[in-house]
Motif scaffolding. Structure first.
Motif, mmCIF file in Angstrom:
data_model
loop_
_atom_site.group_PDB
_atom_site.id
_atom_site.type_symbol
_atom_site.label_atom_id
_atom_site.label_comp_id
_atom_site.label_asym_id
_atom_site.label_seq_id
_atom_site.Cartn_x
_atom_site.Cartn_y
_atom_site.Cartn_z
ATOM 1 N N THR A 125 11.302 6.334 -3.892
ATOM 2 C CA THR A 125 10.514 6.723 -5.059
ATOM 3 C C THR A 125 10.597 5.672 -6.156
ATOM 4 N N ILE A 126 11.780 5.094 -6.351
ATOM 5 C CA ILE A 126 11.967 4.085 -7.397
ATOM 6 C C ILE A 126 11.126 2.847 -7.091
ATOM 7 N N LEU A 127 11.169 2.355 -5.851
ATOM 8 C CA LEU A 127 10.363 1.186 -5.505
ATOM 9 C C LEU A 127 8.877 1.474 -5.671
ATOM 10 N N ILE A 128 8.446 2.669 -5.292
ATOM 11 C CA ILE A 128 7.039 3.049 -5.442
ATOM 12 C C ILE A 128 6.660 3.044 -6.923
ATOM 13 N N GLN A 129 7.498 3.651 -7.768
ATOM 14 C CA GLN A 129 7.214 3.684 -9.202
ATOM 15 C C GLN A 129 7.163 2.280 -9.786
ATOM 16 N N GLN A 130 8.101 1.428 -9.378
ATOM 17 C CA GLN A 130 8.139 0.077 -9.923
ATOM 18 C C GLN A 130 6.911 -0.732 -9.513
ATOM 19 N N ILE A 131 6.573 -0.709 -8.236
ATOM 20 C CA ILE A 131 5.481 -1.574 -7.763
ATOM 21 C C ILE A 131 4.122 -1.104 -8.275
ATOM 22 N N GLU A 132 3.982 0.187 -8.540
ATOM 23 C CA GLU A 132 2.721 0.682 -9.094
ATOM 24 C C GLU A 132 2.453 0.117 -10.488
ATOM 25 N N ASN A 133 3.495 -0.349 -11.157
ATOM 26 C CA ASN A 133 3.356 -0.897 -12.501
ATOM 27 C C ASN A 133 3.139 -2.402 -12.531
ATOM 28 N N VAL A 134 3.132 -3.037 -11.366
ATOM 29 C CA VAL A 134 2.881 -4.478 -11.303
ATOM 30 C C VAL A 134 1.365 -4.690 -11.268
ATOM 31 N N LEU A 165 5.792 3.668 1.119
ATOM 32 C CA LEU A 165 5.431 2.358 0.609
ATOM 33 C C LEU A 165 5.509 1.356 1.747
ATOM 34 N N THR A 166 4.432 0.632 1.974
ATOM 35 C CA THR A 166 4.408 -0.448 2.955
ATOM 36 C C THR A 166 4.324 -1.749 2.179
ATOM 37 N N LEU A 167 5.296 -2.622 2.398
ATOM 38 C CA LEU A 167 5.328 -3.910 1.726
ATOM 39 C C LEU A 167 4.995 -5.024 2.703
ATOM 40 N N GLN A 168 4.106 -5.911 2.317
ATOM 41 C CA GLN A 168 3.866 -7.154 3.050
ATOM 42 C C GLN A 168 4.666 -8.212 2.306
ATOM 43 N N ILE A 169 5.704 -8.721 2.954
ATOM 44 C CA ILE A 169 6.574 -9.690 2.297
ATOM 45 C C ILE A 169 6.605 -10.989 3.080
ATOM 46 N N GLU A 170 7.185 -11.989 2.455
ATOM 47 C CA GLU A 170 7.463 -13.245 3.136
ATOM 48 C C GLU A 170 8.938 -13.534 2.951
ATOM 49 N N LYS A 171 9.622 -13.735 4.066
ATOM 50 C CA LYS A 171 11.056 -14.033 4.082
ATOM 51 C C LYS A 171 11.252 -15.204 5.023
ATOM 52 N N ASP A 172 11.914 -16.244 4.563
ATOM 53 C CA ASP A 172 12.126 -17.451 5.378
ATOM 54 C C ASP A 172 10.800 -18.008 5.898
ATOM 55 N N LYS A 225 0.858 -1.182 0.000
ATOM 56 C CA LYS A 225 0.000 0.000 0.000
ATOM 57 C C LYS A 225 0.892 1.229 0.000
ATOM 58 N N ILE A 226 0.387 2.283 -0.598
ATOM 59 C CA ILE A 226 1.112 3.550 -0.677
ATOM 60 C C ILE A 226 0.238 4.605 -0.027
ATOM 61 N N GLU A 227 0.820 5.291 0.945
ATOM 62 C CA GLU A 227 0.090 6.325 1.679
ATOM 63 C C GLU A 227 0.976 7.558 1.803
ATOM 64 N N ASN A 228 0.376 8.650 2.235
ATOM 65 C CA ASN A 228 1.164 9.835 2.538
ATOM 66 C C ASN A 228 2.046 9.539 3.734
ATOM 67 N N SER A 229 3.274 10.005 3.682
ATOM 68 C CA SER A 229 4.211 9.782 4.773
ATOM 69 C C SER A 229 3.774 10.533 6.020
ATOM 70 N N LYS A 230 3.927 9.889 7.154
ATOM 71 C CA LYS A 230 3.616 10.524 8.430
ATOM 72 C C LYS A 230 4.816 11.309 8.955
ATOM 73 N N HIS A 231 5.983 11.121 8.323
ATOM 74 C CA HIS A 231 7.216 11.722 8.822
ATOM 75 C C HIS A 231 7.725 12.877 7.963
ATOM 76 N N LYS A 232 7.437 12.844 6.645
ATOM 77 C CA LYS A 232 7.889 13.909 5.756
ATOM 78 C C LYS A 232 6.707 14.408 4.942
ATOM 79 N N GLU A 233 6.502 15.715 4.967
ATOM 80 C CA GLU A 233 5.403 16.301 4.209
ATOM 81 C C GLU A 233 5.639 16.147 2.722
#
Length: 98
Positions: free
Chosen positions: A68-77, A50-57, A37-45
């Motif tokens: 910004t790059i990760l946000i741009q990339q994932i929006e295209n998936v 980007l919040t990622l739900q991942i699975e590792k191990d 999910k992509i939301e407005n940052s709570k720390h920088k105006e």
């Protein structure tokens, strides 16, 4: 009178589960991206988070990043392409899915 249970409305769970981990702990390691999910940052105006739900191990984890790059990339998936396997690299100037 109607009973709510008769409407057969199921809750939509939008919270991600698992421990929050720093993104640097998954650099150069194959991970499964389950959702995001992509939301407005709570720390920088005027920035996004980007919040990622991942699975590792075989465990669910949560990663937060303002990349910004990760946000741009994932929006295209396409949404029907989730989950997918990837590796996040740190190219010294930015993070990138590979």
């Amino acid at each position: 009178m109607n009973n709510f249970k008769d409407f057969n409305i199921k809750p939509r769970v939008t919270n991600f589960t698992g421990d929050k981990i720093p993104i640097k702990r998954v650099f150069n390691i194959p991970i499964k991206v389950l959702d995001y999910k992509i939301e407005n940052s709570k720390h920088k105006e005027n920035t996004k988070c980007l919040t990622l739900q991942i699975e590792k191990d075989n465990e669910k984890r949560i990663i937060f990043t303002g990349s910004t790059i990760l946000i741009q990339q994932i929006e295209n998936v396409p949404k029907d392409s989730f989950p997918f396997m990837t590796t996040i690299i740190n190219d010294n100037e930015y993070f990138e899915f590979t």
